[in-house]
Design a protein around this motif. Structure first.
Motif, short mmCIF file in Angstrom:
data_model
loop_
_atom_site.label_atom_id
_atom_site.label_comp_id
_atom_site.label_asym_id
_atom_site.label_seq_id
_atom_site.Cartn_x
_atom_site.Cartn_y
_atom_site.Cartn_z
N GLU A 8 0.84 -1.21 0.00
CA GLU A 8 0.00 0.00 0.00
C GLU A 8 0.87 1.25 0.00
O GLU A 8 0.56 2.25 -0.67
CB GLU A 8 -0.95 -0.01 1.20
CG GLU A 8 -2.02 -1.11 1.09
CD GLU A 8 -2.81 -1.28 2.38
OE1 GLU A 8 -2.38 -0.77 3.44
OE2 GLU A 8 -3.86 -1.93 2.33
N LEU A 9 1.97 1.25 0.77
CA LEU A 9 2.88 2.39 0.77
C LEU A 9 3.53 2.59 -0.61
O LEU A 9 3.69 3.72 -1.08
CB LEU A 9 3.98 2.21 1.82
CG LEU A 9 3.57 2.42 3.28
CD1 LEU A 9 4.74 2.09 4.20
CD2 LEU A 9 3.12 3.83 3.51
N GLY A 13 3.22 5.91 -3.00
CA GLY A 13 4.42 6.55 -3.53
C GLY A 13 4.36 6.70 -5.04
O GLY A 13 4.75 7.75 -5.59
N LEU A 14 3.89 5.70 -5.77
CA LEU A 14 3.77 5.77 -7.22
C LEU A 14 2.74 6.82 -7.65
O LEU A 14 2.96 7.59 -8.59
CB LEU A 14 3.39 4.40 -7.80
CG LEU A 14 4.51 3.37 -7.83
CD1 LEU A 14 3.99 2.01 -8.29
CD2 LEU A 14 5.62 3.84 -8.76
N VAL A 15 1.61 6.89 -6.92
CA VAL A 15 0.59 7.89 -7.26
C VAL A 15 1.14 9.28 -7.00
O VAL A 15 0.94 10.21 -7.82
CB VAL A 15 -0.70 7.64 -6.45
CG1 VAL A 15 -1.69 8.79 -6.59
CG2 VAL A 15 -1.36 6.34 -6.87
N ALA A 16 1.88 9.47 -5.88
CA ALA A 16 2.47 10.78 -5.58
C ALA A 16 3.50 11.15 -6.64
O ALA A 16 3.59 12.31 -7.05
CB ALA A 16 3.11 10.74 -4.20
N LEU A 25 8.50 15.93 -5.77
CA LEU A 25 8.29 14.79 -4.86
C LEU A 25 9.23 14.82 -3.67
O LEU A 25 8.77 14.60 -2.53
CB LEU A 25 8.42 13.47 -5.63
CG LEU A 25 8.11 12.21 -4.80
CD1 LEU A 25 6.68 12.26 -4.28
CD2 LEU A 25 8.33 10.96 -5.62
N PRO A 26 10.56 15.08 -3.80
CA PRO A 26 11.41 15.10 -2.61
C PRO A 26 11.01 16.18 -1.61
O PRO A 26 11.01 15.95 -0.38
CB PRO A 26 12.81 15.38 -3.15
CG PRO A 26 12.76 14.99 -4.58
CD PRO A 26 11.35 15.19 -5.02
#
Length: 149
Positions: A8-9, A13-16, A25-26
């Motif tokens: 799920e994490l 992360g991929l969607v973000a 992102l960073p």
């Protein structure tokens, strides 16, 4: 903590990454990390404060209970009937000889009779106070040396 698994994490992360892009992102991850850290510290501070209050309440409750117990003990001492102090029984001296007289009309011989030593029940001995007189030992006390006849 919340029942979030690794898969799920990874999906979040991929969607973000797709929504924010690789440039932002960073910075977003750093900001999210700061917010999560602040939330954890806030919750820990609140948790410690509550535990301190509970501990303080518990201590107050224990002190209050101890105070009540001491008051109950004092009340019991006051309201329980005190045992009456036993008056010490004075030992009766045995009568060695007893004279029996006949009626006055005739001269009667004098007869000596030895009376048996009376048995006196002695109460339990309480510690002597300075004002108390010493009590003589009973005539049948086994700790005394035998008497000569």
């Amino acid at each position: 903590m919340f029942g979030i698994s690794f898969s799920e994490l990874l999906l979040v992360g991929l969607v973000a990454l797709l929504v924010l892009g690789p440039e932002r992102l960073p910075g977003a991850a750093r900001t999210a990390g700061l917010w999560v850290g602040r939330l954890k510290r806030s919750f820990n501070a609140i948790k410690q404060e509550v535990e301190r209050e509970i501990g303080a309440d518990e201590i107050r409750r224990q002190l209050h209970n101890e105070h009540i117990l001491s008051l109950e003990q004092e009340a019991r001492k006051i309201f329980t009937p005190t045992q009456q102090e036993a008056t010490p029984v004075q030992p009766v001296e045995p009568i060695a000889e007893q004279t029996i007289h006949a009626p006055a009309a005739e001269p009667a011989p004098v007869v000596a009779v030895e009376a048996p030593a009376p048995v006196v029940a002695t109460p339990p001995v309480e510690p002597a106070t300075p004002a108390a007189a010493p009590v003589a030992p009973a005539p049948h006390d086994p700790t005394l040396a035998p008497r000569a006849p």
